[in-house]
Motif scaffolding. Structure first.
Motif, PDB file in Angstrom:
ATOM      1  N   TYR A  32      33.942  39.310  31.804  1.00 37.65           N
ATOM      2  CA  TYR A  32      32.578  39.819  31.921  1.00 37.65           C
ATOM      3  C   TYR A  32      32.088  39.438  33.300  1.00 37.65           C
ATOM      4  CZ  TYR A  32      27.497  40.120  31.051  1.00 37.65           C
ATOM      5  OH  TYR A  32      26.160  40.412  31.109  1.00 37.65           O
ATOM      6  N   SER A  93      32.578  35.300  33.441  1.00 37.79           N
ATOM      7  CA  SER A  93      32.639  34.466  32.248  1.00 37.79           C
ATOM      8  C   SER A  93      33.607  35.074  31.236  1.00 37.79           C
ATOM      9  CB  SER A  93      31.257  34.333  31.609  1.00 37.79           C
ATOM     10  OG  SER A  93      30.857  35.561  31.043  1.00 37.79           O
ATOM     11  N   ARG A  94      33.847  34.333  30.182  1.00 36.74           N
ATOM     12  CA  ARG A  94      34.614  34.838  29.036  1.00 36.74           C
ATOM     13  C   ARG A  94      33.629  35.094  27.903  1.00 36.74           C
ATOM     14  NH1 ARG A  94      39.187  30.780  27.451  1.00 36.74           N
ATOM     15  NH2 ARG A  94      37.496  29.289  27.744  1.00 36.74           N
ATOM     16  N   CYS A  95      33.598  36.309  27.460  1.00 37.81           N
ATOM     17  CA  CYS A  95      32.648  36.658  26.411  1.00 37.81           C
ATOM     18  C   CYS A  95      33.063  36.074  25.079  1.00 37.81           C
ATOM     19  CB  CYS A  95      32.568  38.173  26.262  1.00 37.81           C
ATOM     20  SG  CYS A  95      31.595  38.930  27.520  1.00 37.81           S
ATOM     21  N   GLY A  96      32.099  35.739  24.297  1.00 43.13           N
ATOM     22  CA  GLY A  96      32.367  35.406  22.912  1.00 43.13           C
ATOM     23  C   GLY A  96      32.857  33.995  22.675  1.00 43.13           C
ATOM     24  N   ASN A  97      33.158  33.266  23.740  1.00 41.14           N
ATOM     25  CA  ASN A  97      33.590  31.885  23.560  1.00 41.14           C
ATOM     26  C   ASN A  97      32.349  31.007  23.505  1.00 41.14           C
ATOM     27  OD1 ASN A  97      34.409  29.168  24.098  1.00 41.14           O
ATOM     28  ND2 ASN A  97      36.382  29.960  24.765  1.00 41.14           N
ATOM     29  N   ARG A  98      32.124  30.374  22.399  1.00 43.16           N
ATOM     30  CA  ARG A  98      30.878  29.678  22.146  1.00 43.16           C
ATOM     31  C   ARG A  98      30.582  28.606  23.192  1.00 43.16           C
ATOM     32  NH1 ARG A  98      27.238  29.141  18.194  1.00 43.16           N
ATOM     33  NH2 ARG A  98      26.279  27.133  17.859  1.00 43.16           N
ATOM     34  N   ASP A  99      31.613  27.959  23.697  1.00 39.71           N
ATOM     35  CA  ASP A  99      31.388  26.869  24.640  1.00 39.71           C
ATOM     36  C   ASP A  99      31.504  27.304  26.095  1.00 39.71           C
ATOM     37  OD1 ASP A  99      33.095  24.750  22.329  1.00 39.71           O
ATOM     38  OD2 ASP A  99      30.938  24.939  22.678  1.00 39.71           O
ATOM     39  N   ASP A 100      31.665  28.575  26.310  1.00 41.20           N
ATOM     40  CA  ASP A 100      31.856  29.017  27.685  1.00 41.20           C
ATOM     41  C   ASP A 100      30.545  29.232  28.419  1.00 41.20           C
ATOM     42  OD1 ASP A 100      34.627  31.041  28.817  1.00 41.20           O
ATOM     43  OD2 ASP A 100      34.409  28.905  28.498  1.00 41.20           O
ATOM     44  N   LYS A 101      30.649  29.223  29.735  1.00 34.04           N
ATOM     45  CA  LYS A 101      29.472  29.350  30.562  1.00 34.04           C
ATOM     46  C   LYS A 101      29.737  30.396  31.622  1.00 34.04           C
ATOM     47  CE  LYS A 101      30.680  25.261  31.261  1.00 34.04           C
ATOM     48  NZ  LYS A 101      31.503  25.075  30.063  1.00 34.04           N
ATOM     49  N   ILE A 102      28.664  30.932  32.184  1.00 36.57           N
ATOM     50  CA  ILE A 102      28.798  31.846  33.312  1.00 36.57           C
ATOM     51  C   ILE A 102      29.027  31.022  34.570  1.00 36.57           C
ATOM     52  CG2 ILE A 102      27.457  33.357  34.805  1.00 36.57           C
ATOM     53  CD1 ILE A 102      26.316  34.696  32.437  1.00 36.57           C
TER      54      ILE A 102
END
Lengths: 114, 115
Positions: A32, A93-102
């Protein structure tokens, strides 16, 4: 591997010209790629975003070009206007990964001359 | 909808003083973030929260603490301010759609000067 490298740092273009801002990323898991626009004294706001399943996306005078193999994407502003003068941030970013950040690039300060 | 609001808008602190920045959002977003913006450095993530009662460290967490006691509020605290914490602080919130896309909504910022 988490970095997003943005260039140039600043850009001056005549009204009607086509400023181009480039970004490169390393993490192939990113899926994304948004661009944010920030006017002086304001918070950033989403301008346009792209997913890697397409190579180009247009919204009005703003176009994102995406090159998955080169891990690069760029913002083009057609028929630029003085009102487009702002700071532009690319991000990934990686979409849909709860712990991920932009992850944001460092920004490009764009000035359109009247 | 007010979106994301931040208080205060401006603040001047002396070295060693403490303060809390308040962020509030009325969009029922799960995720909230605190960033700092410095010239030439872009937006750097300080702390973030993926839900009420949860917090996690970002890229530059040292010297800051956060709390998310209510879903709509995210507080950023400076226990002992230092001149290096002079910056513009932005709060943001976001949601996750079914397709996974999410937009961050930013507040108007707090300009903090530490002398």
């Amino acid at each position: 591997q988490q970095q997003v490298k943005q260039s140039p740092q600043s850009l001056i273009v005549q009204k009607g010209g086509i400023p181009i801002i480039n970004c490169a990323y390393e993490n192939t898991a990113f899926d994304y790629f948004p661009w944010y626009q920030q006017f002086p004294g304001k918070g950033p706001a989403l301008l346009i975003a792209i997913r890697p399943d397409v190579s180009e996306k247009k919204e009005g005078r703003f176009t994102i070009s995406f090159n998955k193999s080169a891990k690069q994407f760029s913002l083009h502003i057609m028929d630029s206007q003085p009102g487009d003068s702002a700071t532009y941030f690319c991000a990934a970013s990686r979409c849909g990964n709860r712990d991920d950040k932009i992850i944001f690039g460092k920004g490009t300060r764009l000035h359109i001359l009247p | 909808n007010a979106g994301v609001t931040q208080t205060p808008k401006f603040r001047v602190l002396k070295t060693g003083q403490s303060m809390t920045l308040l962020c509030a959002q009325d969009m029922n977003h799960e995720y909230m973030y605190w960033y700092r913006q410095d010239p030439g450095m872009g937006l750097r993530l300080i702390h973030y929260s993926v839900g009420e009662g949860t917090t996690a460290k970002g890229e530059v967490p040292d010297g800051y603490n956060v709390s998310r006691l209510k879903k709509q509020n995210f507080l950023l605290g400076l226990e002992s301010a230092a001149p290096s914490q002079t910056s513009v602080y932005f709060c943001a919130s976001s949601y996750v759609e079914a397709g996974g896309l999410y937009e961050q909504y930013f507040g108007p910022g707090t300009r903090l000067t530490v002398t």
